[in-house]
Design a protein around this motif. Structure first.
Motif, PDB file in Angstrom:
ATOM      1  N   ALA A 108      25.208  92.110 -16.218  1.00 28.86           N
ATOM      2  CA  ALA A 108      23.912  93.591 -17.122  1.00 28.86           C
ATOM      3  C   ALA A 108      24.560  94.859 -16.970  1.00 28.86           C
ATOM      4  CB  ALA A 108      22.642  93.301 -16.608  1.00 28.86           C
ATOM      5  N   GLU A 109      25.372  95.265 -15.731  1.00 30.22           N
ATOM      6  CA  GLU A 109      26.049  96.421 -15.092  1.00 30.22           C
ATOM      7  C   GLU A 109      27.952  96.590 -15.830  1.00 30.22           C
ATOM      8  OE1 GLU A 109      25.616  96.224 -11.166  1.00 30.22           O
ATOM      9  OE2 GLU A 109      23.487  96.421 -10.913  1.00 30.22           O
ATOM     10  N   GLY A 110      27.606  95.908 -16.585  1.00 27.98           N
ATOM     11  CA  GLY A 110      29.241  95.626 -17.082  1.00 27.98           C
ATOM     12  C   GLY A 110      30.386  95.048 -16.219  1.00 27.98           C
ATOM     13  N   VAL A 111      29.734  94.746 -15.207  1.00 26.22           N
ATOM     14  CA  VAL A 111      30.508  94.082 -14.722  1.00 26.22           C
ATOM     15  C   VAL A 111      31.553  92.145 -14.484  1.00 26.22           C
ATOM     16  CG1 VAL A 111      31.889  93.856 -11.858  1.00 26.22           C
ATOM     17  CG2 VAL A 111      30.083  95.327 -12.357  1.00 26.22           C
ATOM     18  N   ALA A 112      32.914  91.913 -14.922  1.00 28.64           N
ATOM     19  CA  ALA A 112      32.626  90.623 -15.614  1.00 28.64           C
ATOM     20  C   ALA A 112      33.283  90.139 -14.204  1.00 28.64           C
ATOM     21  CB  ALA A 112      34.113  90.957 -16.123  1.00 28.64           C
ATOM     22  N   THR A 113      34.171  88.814 -14.036  1.00 24.51           N
ATOM     23  CA  THR A 113      34.012  87.640 -13.586  1.00 24.51           C
ATOM     24  C   THR A 113      34.808  87.107 -12.941  1.00 24.51           C
ATOM     25  OG1 THR A 113      31.911  87.843 -12.443  1.00 24.51           O
ATOM     26  CG2 THR A 113      32.740  85.684 -11.660  1.00 24.51           C
TER      27      THR A 113
END
Length: 292
Positions: free
Chosen positions: A160-165
């Motif tokens: 949701a915060e635009g941080v990929a994993t």
């Protein structure tokens, strides 16, 4: 006799020269208010062998002589280095430093600020560490279940915060060196793919063809081009936004037309990238640690 002086700025991501701002006269008022040329009480190069006071600020600099025709000033992360011809009197060198005091202090300040930004951007390689990939924030997750996945790594879409994993096939107790090596190996594979795509897209537009793409780990430059058609690109460019990568690609491909930074060279760059000035400025401001 008119003095010709070469000024080179050795910033970490500096692929080409930059213009020098107006100088400060040795015996007159500065060209700009001194508050615009802020510097702490002193600047000390670790190999300093001379000292000069510029606009009330002590600058200890590295001074060398050699077979050259001009005085050269270089500002890097260590500080100011001055190179001069064997015959140039020290007084003339220091007079020139006073002439360029505004430029020198401004670049020393910018270099210190950049060093701080780079230090803050350094990744501590551990489970949960974050870094940028193509300008997007990515968080590392150690998951030994992914060891069987191709290359032992898998990138998942942003949250949701635009941080990929990025899941690495490593155990939770993996060492920092193991995590760093696995993450950087993945980044280098992606860099090869991204750079190749950009080269193949822009080479025809520029009317050139390159022979080979090599990944570089250079500590002071983003890329280079050789007359034999070899393009070398720093793999750490993959941390940056695609438009910055494209700028470096176009810059190096354009060198296959002109192996210099002449007006003709910049005309070639502008022919496919009219906003190259803005992209170049953004690249210079980027905080990506080289040589990490």
């Amino acid at each position: 006799m008119q003095r010709f002086v070469q000024l080179a700025l050795d910033f970490l991501a500096g692929p080409d020269p930059v213009a020098v701002p107006p100088a400060v006269a040795p015996d007159g008022p500065p060209a700009e208010p001194l508050h615009k040329v802020f510097a702490p009480s002193g600047w000390h190069h670790p190999r300093a062998n001379r000292m000069v006071r510029l606009a009330g600020c002590e600058v200890a600099y590295e001074f060398t002589r050699g077979k050259r025709r001009t005085i050269g000033l270089s500002v890097g992360t260590e500080g100011l280095s001055v190179r001069a011809p064997r015959w140039t009197p020290v007084g003339e060198v220091e007079a020139f430093l006073h002439e360029k005091a505004g430029w020198v202090l401004d670049k020393l300040r910018a270099s210190r600020e950049r060093a701080g930004a780079l230090e803050r951007a350094r990744t501590v390689w551990a489970d949960g560490a974050e870094f940028d990939f193509l300008g997007q924030r990515v968080r590392l997750t150690l998951d030994s279940a992914h060891a069987s996945v191709q290359a032992g790594a898998a990138l998942e879409p942003g949250d949701a915060e635009g941080v990929a994993t990025l899941r690495l096939g490593l155990a939770k107790n993996a060492s920092e060196a193991q995590i760093r090596d696995a993450a950087q190996a993945w980044l280098m594979r992606q860099a090869q793919l991204v750079f190749a795509e950009s080269l193949q897209r822009f080479a025809p537009q520029l009317g050139v063809s390159y022979k080979k793409l090599c990944l570089s780990s250079a500590g002071t430059r983003w890329g280079s081009a050789s007359a034999d058609g070899t393009i070398r690109l720093n793999w750490r460019l993959v941390h940056l936004k695609p438009e910055m990568i494209d700028y470096v690609v176009v810059h190096e491909l354009s060198h296959l037309r002109h192996m210099d930074h002449s007006p003709q060279f910049w005309d070639v760059v502008a022919s496919v990238m009219p906003d190259h000035h803005e992209r170049r400025k953004a690249l210079r401001k980027s905080a990506v640690p080289l040589g990490e």
